[in-house]
Write a protein that holds these residues in place. Structure first.
Motif, PDB file in Angstrom:
ATOM      1  N   ILE A  15      22.690  19.858  68.342  1.00 23.01           N
ATOM      2  CA  ILE A  15      21.679  20.409  69.252  1.00 23.01           C
ATOM      3  C   ILE A  15      20.287  20.388  68.614  1.00 23.01           C
ATOM      4  CG2 ILE A  15      23.264  21.771  70.658  1.00 23.01           C
ATOM      5  CD1 ILE A  15      22.576  24.224  69.005  1.00 23.01           C
ATOM      6  N   TRP A  16      20.202  20.044  67.319  1.00 17.12           N
ATOM      7  CA  TRP A  16      18.907  19.885  66.659  1.00 17.12           C
ATOM      8  C   TRP A  16      19.117  19.102  65.376  1.00 17.12           C
ATOM      9  CZ3 TRP A  16      16.791  21.338  61.911  1.00 17.12           C
ATOM     10  CH2 TRP A  16      15.409  21.226  61.808  1.00 17.12           C
ATOM     11  N   ARG A  17      18.118  18.265  65.034  1.00 14.99           N
ATOM     12  CA  ARG A  17      18.129  17.528  63.764  1.00 14.99           C
ATOM     13  C   ARG A  17      16.811  17.726  63.054  1.00 14.99           C
ATOM     14  NH1 ARG A  17      21.370  11.813  64.361  1.00 14.99           N
ATOM     15  NH2 ARG A  17      23.219  12.773  63.527  1.00 14.99           N
ATOM     16  N   GLY A  18      16.869  17.818  61.740  1.00 14.30           N
ATOM     17  CA  GLY A  18      15.674  17.967  60.920  1.00 14.30           C
ATOM     18  C   GLY A  18      15.779  17.104  59.682  1.00 14.30           C
ATOM     19  N   ASP A  27       7.790  25.325  49.352  1.00 13.72           N
ATOM     20  CA  ASP A  27       7.428  26.620  49.929  1.00 13.72           C
ATOM     21  C   ASP A  27       8.310  26.978  51.119  1.00 13.72           C
ATOM     22  OD1 ASP A  27       5.360  26.962  48.103  1.00 13.72           O
ATOM     23  OD2 ASP A  27       3.968  25.825  49.351  1.00 13.72           O
ATOM     24  N   GLY A  28       9.358  26.230  51.334  1.00 20.41           N
ATOM     25  CA  GLY A  28      10.251  26.487  52.457  1.00 20.41           C
ATOM     26  C   GLY A  28       9.672  25.994  53.763  1.00 20.41           C
ATOM     27  N   ARG A  29      10.376  26.261  54.818  1.00 17.04           N
ATOM     28  CA  ARG A  29       9.942  25.835  56.138  1.00 17.04           C
ATOM     29  C   ARG A  29      10.503  26.797  57.169  1.00 17.04           C
ATOM     30  NH1 ARG A  29      11.447  20.168  59.178  1.00 17.04           N
ATOM     31  NH2 ARG A  29      10.374  20.639  61.112  1.00 17.04           N
ATOM     32  N   GLU A  30       9.673  27.179  58.104  1.00 17.33           N
ATOM     33  CA  GLU A  30      10.124  28.027  59.197  1.00 17.33           C
ATOM     34  C   GLU A  30      10.074  27.217  60.474  1.00 17.33           C
ATOM     35  OE1 GLU A  30       8.506  31.871  61.592  1.00 17.33           O
ATOM     36  OE2 GLU A  30       8.467  31.976  59.413  1.00 17.33           O
ATOM     37  N   VAL A  31      11.152  27.244  61.221  1.00 18.14           N
ATOM     38  CA  VAL A  31      11.227  26.512  62.482  1.00 18.14           C
ATOM     39  C   VAL A  31      11.480  27.520  63.588  1.00 18.14           C
ATOM     40  CG1 VAL A  31      12.452  24.747  63.799  1.00 18.14           C
ATOM     41  CG2 VAL A  31      12.159  24.466  61.335  1.00 18.14           C
ATOM     42  N   THR A  32      10.629  27.522  64.592  1.00 19.36           N
ATOM     43  CA  THR A  32      10.820  28.378  65.760  1.00 19.36           C
ATOM     44  C   THR A  32      11.144  27.477  66.936  1.00 19.36           C
ATOM     45  OG1 THR A  32       9.226  29.983  64.901  1.00 19.36           O
ATOM     46  CG2 THR A  32       9.748  30.104  67.250  1.00 19.36           C
ATOM     47  N   PHE A  33      12.238  27.745  67.579  1.00 16.23           N
ATOM     48  CA  PHE A  33      12.668  26.932  68.704  1.00 16.23           C
ATOM     49  C   PHE A  33      12.171  27.576  70.001  1.00 16.23           C
ATOM     50  CE2 PHE A  33      15.832  26.277  65.361  1.00 16.23           C
ATOM     51  CZ  PHE A  33      15.703  24.917  65.191  1.00 16.23           C
ATOM     52  N   ASP A  34      11.280  26.887  70.675  1.00 19.65           N
ATOM     53  CA  ASP A  34      10.718  27.385  71.930  1.00 19.65           C
ATOM     54  C   ASP A  34      10.748  26.264  72.949  1.00 19.65           C
ATOM     55  OD1 ASP A  34       9.540  29.039  73.776  1.00 19.65           O
ATOM     56  OD2 ASP A  34       7.504  28.654  73.060  1.00 19.65           O
ATOM     57  N   PRO A  35      11.672  26.253  73.868  1.00 21.93           N
ATOM     58  CA  PRO A  35      12.632  27.311  74.184  1.00 21.93           C
ATOM     59  C   PRO A  35      13.735  27.392  73.127  1.00 21.93           C
ATOM     60  CG  PRO A  35      13.083  25.397  75.542  1.00 21.93           C
ATOM     61  CD  PRO A  35      11.832  25.098  74.761  1.00 21.93           C
ATOM     62  N   PRO A  36      14.424  28.537  73.061  1.00 23.00           N
ATOM     63  CA  PRO A  36      15.482  28.709  72.060  1.00 23.00           C
ATOM     64  C   PRO A  36      16.610  27.697  72.247  1.00 23.00           C
ATOM     65  CG  PRO A  36      14.942  30.800  73.115  1.00 23.00           C
ATOM     66  CD  PRO A  36      14.228  29.730  73.878  1.00 23.00           C
ATOM     67  N   LEU A  37      17.269  27.380  71.137  1.00 28.71           N
ATOM     68  CA  LEU A  37      18.456  26.540  71.226  1.00 28.71           C
ATOM     69  C   LEU A  37      19.534  27.311  71.979  1.00 28.71           C
ATOM     70  CD1 LEU A  37      18.706  25.144  67.595  1.00 28.71           C
ATOM     71  CD2 LEU A  37      17.732  24.036  69.599  1.00 28.71           C
ATOM     72  N   ASN A  61      18.697  30.313  56.830  1.00 30.01           N
ATOM     73  CA  ASN A  61      18.916  31.608  57.446  1.00 30.01           C
ATOM     74  C   ASN A  61      18.804  31.380  58.938  1.00 30.01           C
ATOM     75  OD1 ASN A  61      18.905  34.197  58.420  1.00 30.01           O
ATOM     76  ND2 ASN A  61      17.173  34.884  57.207  1.00 30.01           N
ATOM     77  N   PHE A  62      19.864  31.631  59.652  1.00 27.66           N
ATOM     78  CA  PHE A  62      19.934  31.322  61.081  1.00 27.66           C
ATOM     79  C   PHE A  62      20.079  32.631  61.839  1.00 27.66           C
ATOM     80  CE2 PHE A  62      22.198  29.141  64.700  1.00 27.66           C
ATOM     81  CZ  PHE A  62      21.173  28.269  65.002  1.00 27.66           C
TER      82      PHE A  62
END
Length: 68
Positions: A15-18, A27-37, A61-62
């Motif tokens: 449902i998602w690939r990165g 420094d990490g990465r923050e992903v916000t799904f809009d609309p949510p998965l 962290n999910f």
């Protein structure tokens, strides 16, 4: 290191690939799904790597919610 591809699965369905490049994400990465998965009720959701990591690790962290 080597580039790493991540995928979020709803059971066995992607449902998602990165992608994490060879330099990594220091420094990490923050992903916000809009609309949510949207996953299927009462079904396993997992984050997996499709390619092997050469050095270091991949930590995720999910967080989510249930809605109608």
């Amino acid at each position: 290191g080597a580039a790493t591809e991540l995928v979020i699965l709803d059971n066995a369905t992607p449902i998602w690939r990165g992608y994490i490049g060879t330099a990594g994400l220091p420094d990490g990465r923050e992903v916000t799904f809009d609309p949510p998965l949207k996953g299927t009720a009462n079904t396993l959701v997992e984050i997996v790597t499709l390619t092997a990591t050469v050095t270091g690790g991949v930590y995720c962290n999910f967080q989510g919610y249930t809605g109608s």
